[in-house]
Design a protein around this motif. Sequence first.
Motif, PDB file in Angstrom:
ATOM      1  N   ASP A 222       0.816  -1.220   0.000  1.00  0.00           N
ATOM      2  CA  ASP A 222       0.000   0.000   0.000  1.00  0.00           C
ATOM      3  C   ASP A 222       0.849   1.269   0.000  1.00  0.00           C
ATOM      4  O   ASP A 222       0.307   2.379  -0.117  1.00  0.00           O
ATOM      5  CB  ASP A 222      -0.928   0.022   1.217  1.00  0.00           C
ATOM      6  CG  ASP A 222      -2.019  -1.035   1.122  1.00  0.00           C
ATOM      7  OD1 ASP A 222      -2.373  -1.407  -0.019  1.00  0.00           O
ATOM      8  OD2 ASP A 222      -2.500  -1.479   2.170  1.00  0.00           O
TER       9      ASP A 222
ATOM     10  N   LYS B 265       4.761   2.329 -10.139  1.00  0.00           N
ATOM     11  CA  LYS B 265       5.166   1.719  -8.873  1.00  0.00           C
ATOM     12  C   LYS B 265       5.612   0.278  -9.096  1.00  0.00           C
ATOM     13  O   LYS B 265       6.533  -0.209  -8.441  1.00  0.00           O
ATOM     14  CB  LYS B 265       4.020   1.779  -7.855  1.00  0.00           C
ATOM     15  CG  LYS B 265       4.443   1.358  -6.444  1.00  0.00           C
ATOM     16  CD  LYS B 265       3.394   1.681  -5.401  1.00  0.00           C
ATOM     17  CE  LYS B 265       2.311   0.648  -5.351  1.00  0.00           C
ATOM     18  NZ  LYS B 265       1.414   0.812  -4.172  1.00  0.00           N
TER      19      LYS B 265
ATOM     20  N   SER C 208       2.709   4.394  -1.047  1.00  0.00           N
ATOM     21  CA  SER C 208       2.429   5.213  -2.228  1.00  0.00           C
ATOM     22  C   SER C 208       3.712   5.833  -2.774  1.00  0.00           C
ATOM     23  O   SER C 208       4.715   5.967  -2.061  1.00  0.00           O
ATOM     24  CB  SER C 208       1.444   6.327  -1.867  1.00  0.00           C
ATOM     25  OG  SER C 208       2.083   7.293  -1.038  1.00  0.00           O
TER      26      SER C 208
ATOM     27  N   LYS D 243       7.709  13.839  -6.580  1.00  0.00           N
ATOM     28  CA  LYS D 243       7.127  12.692  -7.281  1.00  0.00           C
ATOM     29  C   LYS D 243       7.617  12.612  -8.716  1.00  0.00           C
ATOM     30  O   LYS D 243       7.792  11.518  -9.260  1.00  0.00           O
ATOM     31  CB  LYS D 243       5.601  12.776  -7.256  1.00  0.00           C
ATOM     32  CG  LYS D 243       4.974  12.415  -5.925  1.00  0.00           C
ATOM     33  CD  LYS D 243       3.466  12.621  -5.936  1.00  0.00           C
ATOM     34  CE  LYS D 243       2.778  11.729  -6.953  1.00  0.00           C
ATOM     35  NZ  LYS D 243       1.296  11.874  -6.865  1.00  0.00           N
TER      36      LYS D 243
ATOM     37  N   ASP E 263       4.660   8.850  -0.749  1.00  0.00           N
ATOM     38  CA  ASP E 263       5.362   8.543   0.498  1.00  0.00           C
ATOM     39  C   ASP E 263       6.821   8.187   0.225  1.00  0.00           C
ATOM     40  O   ASP E 263       7.715   8.562   0.982  1.00  0.00           O
ATOM     41  CB  ASP E 263       4.676   7.379   1.218  1.00  0.00           C
ATOM     42  CG  ASP E 263       3.309   7.762   1.766  1.00  0.00           C
ATOM     43  OD1 ASP E 263       3.116   8.947   2.088  1.00  0.00           O
ATOM     44  OD2 ASP E 263       2.432   6.877   1.854  1.00  0.00           O
TER      45      ASP E 263
END
Length: 200
Positions: free
Chosen positions: A33, A57, A35, A47, A38
């Motif tokens: 989970d 990802k 992200s 990002k 994060d």
Amino acid sequence: MTTPSRALRADAARNRELLLAAAEEEFADRGLDASVADIARRAGVGKGTVFRHFATKDDLIVAIVREHVGVLDDAGQRLLEADDPGAALLEFLTEAAGRREQRDLSFLLNAVDAGPEVIALREQLNRTITSLVDRAREAGAVRADVTGADVVLLMCAPSHVVSYLPDPPPDLWRRYLALIFDGLRPEGAHPLGPPAPEFS
């Protein structure tokens, strides 16, 4: 003098290493989970920097798995040439358990929805482990009914067991690896009952 292009390449390489390290920590803390935001925050980058290195990802997960599985598979391939197949298998299991003790990322490798490249990496490692087990079994170093699948499933057990303790002593996992390996030996072996599972 460092040229601008060389400096940019050095920055890109440094950012990639930061991202991989941050992603390992984030996945270890949060599981699948975790992200991208994060991971970027933990790495201290934006990002956009993540996506310049890894389009998705899943690409980031593949890079992490490739690095960790590559180290283990290289060790396994080297140990296939060892003179003592039993000692080679024990050395491989020690290497695997030690790496998992540092950071257990096996859930990335074994995820149900793992992509094709992760599955291919997993299958290659399983083949290497099976070859190590076959050599050890043929040499009489492990019991005749032990399979590669058995050992693949046991690989994570030493570090997994000690994870139940709030503050385990350093290297406690080695105690449980010794117990596991003694259980693989043919001396005093009893029938195992159900057959070994098959690799999917």
